[in-house]
Design a protein around this motif. Structure first.
Motif, PDB file in Angstrom:
ATOM      1  N   GLN A 224     -25.235 -26.283  12.114  1.00  0.00           N
ATOM      2  CA  GLN A 224     -23.987 -26.008  12.840  1.00  0.00           C
ATOM      3  C   GLN A 224     -23.100 -24.991  12.104  1.00  0.00           C
ATOM      4  OE1 GLN A 224     -21.925 -29.713  13.747  1.00  0.00           O
ATOM      5  NE2 GLN A 224     -23.880 -30.806  13.932  1.00  0.00           N
ATOM      6  N   LYS A 227     -22.643 -18.597  13.339  1.00  0.00           N
ATOM      7  CA  LYS A 227     -22.319 -18.174  14.700  1.00  0.00           C
ATOM      8  C   LYS A 227     -22.457 -16.660  14.794  1.00  0.00           C
ATOM      9  CE  LYS A 227     -18.653 -18.412  18.188  1.00  0.00           C
ATOM     10  NZ  LYS A 227     -17.224 -18.715  18.431  1.00  0.00           N
ATOM     11  N   GLN A 229     -21.768 -13.003  15.904  1.00  0.00           N
ATOM     12  CA  GLN A 229     -20.614 -12.220  16.342  1.00  0.00           C
ATOM     13  C   GLN A 229     -21.092 -11.047  17.204  1.00  0.00           C
ATOM     14  OE1 GLN A 229     -17.279 -13.282  15.257  1.00  0.00           O
ATOM     15  NE2 GLN A 229     -18.691 -15.004  14.975  1.00  0.00           N
ATOM     16  N   SER A 232     -23.585  -8.809  20.825  1.00  0.00           N
ATOM     17  CA  SER A 232     -24.648  -9.738  21.209  1.00  0.00           C
ATOM     18  C   SER A 232     -25.859  -8.972  21.733  1.00  0.00           C
ATOM     19  CB  SER A 232     -24.149 -10.720  22.268  1.00  0.00           C
ATOM     20  OG  SER A 232     -23.650 -10.017  23.381  1.00  0.00           O
TER      21      SER A 232
END
Length: 280
Positions: A224, A227, A229, A232
């Motif tokens: 988790q 992420k 950025q 995409s």
């Protein structure tokens, strides 16, 4: 080596003879100017970079593939000579930074490129210089041939590295990675080369770039933390209408993989070499 009058699109003539051509016959000139690219395609898969947190030691990510393909028509070869048509690629810019909060950052670097000593560095497979690869990436034509040869050649490229969660010069295995930044530019040439004379004809030039940003929260549970950025999706490659010359450094050793060095650059204190280059 294929027999005379043969066409091999999976093999590669590895004896890359260095030489200088003094005079070119009319037939050779006509042959060179008659090699044609019927169709060329270049794209980057329209998918985002995938992130893999399955390891407690490293974060892995896989970028979308750059793909290039071309249909080439080669006229009959009047003489007993060998030509290779294939892809040559070079990296002209590289930023590859892994940030570890207030500790500092690790950085994969190409010293000669960074210092401006060379315009670009070979992105060969490290064996079949100057070619990107020796399977679908090249086609060998051995003369004399009576008919024109028509064939497809293709290549693909992407990144699939591993980045340590912990500071690479620390004995601790505590996750400190906070972000990854990567921005690389490449030029890819479609080239025909006479193996005896080293004469080279550039048929097509493609420019492409891969950019990546990943934010990481090292305090979160494994699986988790990371992420993706922007962007995409990547910019699509440019097939140039006018060919660019190939820098000499794109044709010789070392290739980018062998020349790169991993540095640790702390917020305070001198930089350290973590992994030295394979080829100095």
């Amino acid at each position: 080596m294929p027999a005379h009058g043969a066409l091999s699109c999976v093999g590669l003539y590895s004896g890359y003879a260095m030489g200088c051509i003094q005079s070119i016959s009319c037939k050779s000139k006509v042959f060179r100017e008659s090699i044609s690219v019927v169709e060329v395609k270049a794209s980057i898969d329209p998918v985002p970079t995938s992130i893999d947190e399955s390891s407690s030691v490293v974060l892995r990510y896989r970028t979308p593939h750059f793909r290039a393909s071309a249909q080439v028509v080669v006229p009959p070869l009047p003489k007993k000579e060998t030509w290779i048509v294939g892809w040559i690629q070079a990296c002209s810019h590289m930023e590859f930074y892994n940030h570890y909060g207030e500790q500092g950052m690790s950085s994969w670097e190409l010293p000669d490129l960074l210092d401006g000593k060379i315009q670009a560095i070979s992105d060969s497979d490290g064996v079949n210089y100057p070619w990107y690869g020796n399977t679908t990436e090249t086609c060998t034509i051995v003369g004399p041939t009576k008919k024109e040869s028509k064939f497809n050649i293709s290549m693909n490229d992407n990144f699939y590295p591993s980045v340590t969660w912990a500071v690479p010069v620390s004995e601790s295995n505590v996750a400190k990675l906070t972000s990854i930044h990567r921005d690389q530019s490449f030029t890819t040439w479609l080239v025909a080369t006479n193996t005896a004379t080293n004469e080279m004809v550039t048929l097509q030039t493609i420019k492409w770039r891969m950019r990546l940003g990943i934010e990481v929260n090292p305090s979160r549970p494994l699986g988790q933390r990371a992420k993706l950025q922007e962007p995409s999706a990547q910019e699509q490659p440019q097939v140039l209408s006018k060919n660019e010359p190939i820098p000499p450094s794109a044709l010789v050793k070392p290739n980018a993989n062998d020349a790169q060095v991993l540095m640790w650059r702390p917020k305070d204190g001198p930089a350290l070499v973590v992994i030295p280059p394979k080829h100095r």
